[in-house]
Design a protein around this motif. Structure first.
Motif, short mmCIF file in Angstrom:
data_model
loop_
_atom_site.label_atom_id
_atom_site.label_comp_id
_atom_site.label_asym_id
_atom_site.label_seq_id
_atom_site.Cartn_x
_atom_site.Cartn_y
_atom_site.Cartn_z
N SER A 1 -9.93 5.49 8.17
CA SER A 1 -9.16 4.69 9.13
C SER A 1 -9.99 4.36 10.36
CB SER A 1 -7.90 5.44 9.54
OG SER A 1 -7.07 5.69 8.43
N VAL B 1 -11.72 1.00 10.02
CA VAL B 1 -10.85 -0.16 10.22
C VAL B 1 -10.53 -0.35 11.69
CG1 VAL B 1 -8.62 -1.17 9.61
CG2 VAL B 1 -9.89 0.14 7.91
N VAL C 1 -8.06 -9.45 10.00
CA VAL C 1 -8.73 -8.46 9.18
C VAL C 1 -10.10 -8.95 8.74
CG1 VAL C 1 -8.49 -6.98 7.15
CG2 VAL C 1 -6.46 -7.64 8.44
N TRP D 1 -6.85 -0.99 5.46
CA TRP D 1 -5.87 -1.50 6.43
C TRP D 1 -4.45 -1.44 5.87
CZ3 TRP D 1 -4.43 -2.35 11.09
CH2 TRP D 1 -3.47 -3.28 11.41
N SER E 1 -1.95 -10.83 10.36
CA SER E 1 -1.35 -9.87 9.43
C SER E 1 0.16 -9.88 9.58
CB SER E 1 -1.90 -8.47 9.71
OG SER E 1 -3.28 -8.42 9.44
#
Length: 584
Positions: free
Chosen positions: A55, A58, A74, A117, A517
């Motif tokens: 994580s 990201v 992203v 993600w 997103s």
């Protein structure tokens, strides 16, 4: 045309420039010091299957993209970590070097990043559903209730905690370095629009964003998406302007028009644990009209003093006034206040321009003579004593009823009949003494009550002081009397500070092209990253303005020593997250 979430680019942009190692180290330190990686490690451990990219990879990519490209898409974040880092950083993040011309390799790398993600948003989503097709409206009710079923409690505490930890990490940096020492704890609260790509619901089909709604801005502009409640450091005293960085002190994403008051109160409770001083809280008309039990009372309980404006419909005589007083706009006035004073309140409420309100200020100051002064503060029962403005050693107005009352009371104490007071008895005063001139009865406004027997007069006219509950007019009463000079200065300083700070943030938050997103979880995290980067930029700008900027300011080692407004639920995780960043 840019690719949306879930769509991968066949190839990255040609020849991107490498990122500065010092900048990458700053972002890595920032993300690690925030404490969000520990919480995500615990949540992700409950999911089966391979772990994939960390994580941290990201989140660092998102922060780098927001800082360098002003985007949290992203694909932009993936390009930052895959093609703009040196080999030691690629090894640290668990990435392999990829040839830009190798389409299959770039797609595989992008898929790993997108999967990581998706894993983060999945573990934080209380009601995951397929956002590629619009479901029937009757099926969407279940998912919508997952976000709205609680009124005073957060439906997703883990998501809110992680988002605000990201936003507050630069704030903790500023606190540790003493940059906020001149901040008096004053705040501004406002809700701004977070537009999304989704369309409105139809009669048969729900929107892809089931918990979204229509956000109505102050000018009447309507935006479909979410509302973001922001707390911004402000100042009631204009002399404090420029002496501290005006940082965003909290963020909460919610459905427009829902839980406006509770969302702000929850953020205030977080700031209180971070900063011990509570000052004024300025809000627009949306917060003035909130329910007392949802906003006004909890805000005062936390320790903040509201500075709110009023709608024209709110400035009217309060029917719940006690003891014959006249209650309007939070002030307790003499029951015989002239009508022109009442009309000044209405004109002040109708005037929204600062210049117009400044012109009305001399007329509003005349109302102070008719306000019942505080005689004794509230006791343990919540009762306070208010005094007639014509009573006491320094009366504000001249009233024949008060003269009769005081004279009759004095003669009863002496044991003989009261005589009618003689008004205007000649005596010599020093005209060069301003205090003596103001103390003369002829220099004060004169109240002209009607002819009425003493026993039929209001209670405030029969006695010099009255007892009343301190919580009368809870929605309207303020520590700074509404419309006066101190209130105008504080409200204008707060709102100008909010506009000067938050409008720059709104420029980024209002761009749905840079936050593509879908889903409320994704919108919350990406908005938090945007605000975190804006806080960093604000700190750097402040240091440059103060001529304190140095390259070593990239170091964030002082963050763990500052108060953490959240209690860390887990111990420090080991494994990959404990690997130190590579040397520059």
């Amino acid at each position: 045309m840019r690719a949306r979430s879930g769509q991968h680019r066949p190839a990255p942009s040609p020849h991107p420039s490498q990122l500065n190692d010092r900048l990458v180290r700053q972002v890595v330190d920032l993300v690690r010091a925030s404490g969000v990686l520990d919480e995500l490690t615990v949540l992700e451990a409950r999911r089966p299957g391979p772990r994939g990219l960390r994580s941290e990879t990201v989140l660092v990519g998102m922060v780098l993209a927001a800082r360098e490209l002003r985007s949290t898409n992203v694909d932009d974040a993936w390009e930052c970590v895959q093609f703009r880092l040196r080999k030691p950083w690629l090894k640290y993040f668990g990435l392999t070097e990829v040839d830009r011309t190798d389409v299959e390799a770039t797609r595989a790398s992008a898929k790993r990043f997108y999967d990581a993600w998706s894993r983060i948003t999945t573990v934080l989503d209380p009601a995951r559903y397929d956002r590629r097709t619009r479901m029937p409206r009757n099926q969407a009710v279940t998912y919508r209730r997952a976000w709205l079923h609680r009124t005073h409690h957060d439906s997703t505490p883990a998501l809110s905690r992680i988002a605000n930890k990201l936003v507050l990490t630069p704030v903790r940096t500023a606190v540790a370095r003493g940059l906020m020492d001149d901040w008096a704890g004053d705040l501004s609260v406002d809700a701004t629009a977070l537009p999304t790509w989704a369309r409105h619901s139809t009669k048969r089909r729900a929107s892809l964003e089931v918990s979204a709604g229509v956000h109505v801005s102050g000018g009447g502009h309507k935006t479909f998406g979410y509302s973001a409640t922001l707390l911004v450091a402000g100042h009631a005293d204009a002399s404090r302007a420029g002496r501290y960085p005006q940082l965003c002190m909290g963020m909460s994403v919610h459905t427009p028009g829902k839980q406006i008051g509770p969302q702000a109160v929850r953020l205030l409770q977080i700031v209180k644990r971070l900063w011990p001083i509570q000052g004024y809280l300025a809000g627009d008309l949306a917060y003035s009209g909130a329910k007392v039990e949802n906003f006004h009372d909890p805000v005062r309980a936390v320790g903040y003093k509201p500075v709110l404006d009023y709608k024209t419909t709110m400035v009217r005589k309060d029917k719940n006034a006690v003891e014959g007083t006249l209650a309007i706009a939070g002030d307790l006035l003499c029951p015989h206040t002239p009508q022109r004073i009442i009309e000044t309140y209405h004109r002040m409420a109708a005037a929204k321009q600062s210049k117009t309100r400044e012109e009305l200020l001399p007329e509003m100051l005349e109302a102070d003579s008719y306000v019942l002064p505080l005689k004794q503060a509230a006791d343990h029962r919540g009762l306070e004593r208010r005094q007639c403005p014509a009573a006491g050693t320094s009366p504000r107005v001249t009233c024949p009823w008060a003269q009769e009352r005081d004279a009759s009371g004095a003669h009863r104490r002496r044991g003989h009949t009261a005589r009618r007071p003689v008004r205007g008895r000649p005596h010599t005063i020093d005209l060069t003494n301003r205090r003596a001139r103001q103390a003369h009865p002829d220099a004060k406004p004169t109240v002209r009550p009607p002819e009425r027997p003493a026993h039929q007069r209001p209670a405030i006219c029969q006695q010099s002081t009255i007892t009343m509950p301190v919580d009368i007019m809870p929605k309207l009463r303020q520590d700074l009397p509404w419309g006066r000079e101190a209130w105008q200065r504080a409200y204008r300083s707060h709102i100008e500070g909010l506009n000067g700070r938050a409008k720059n943030v709104d420029t980024f938050l209002d761009s749905r092209e840079k936050r593509q997103s879908r889903g409320r979880v994704a919108q919350t995290l990406l908005s938090a990253i945007q605000l975190m980067v804006e806080n960093l930029r604000t700190i750097e700008s402040f240091l440059r303005d103060q001529r304190l900027w140095k390259e070593e300011n990239y170091t964030l080692g002082h963050i763990p020593e500052t108060p953490d407004p959240y209690e860390d639920p887990v111990e420090e995780a080991g494994g990959d997250n404990s690997v130190p960043p590579p040397e520059s």
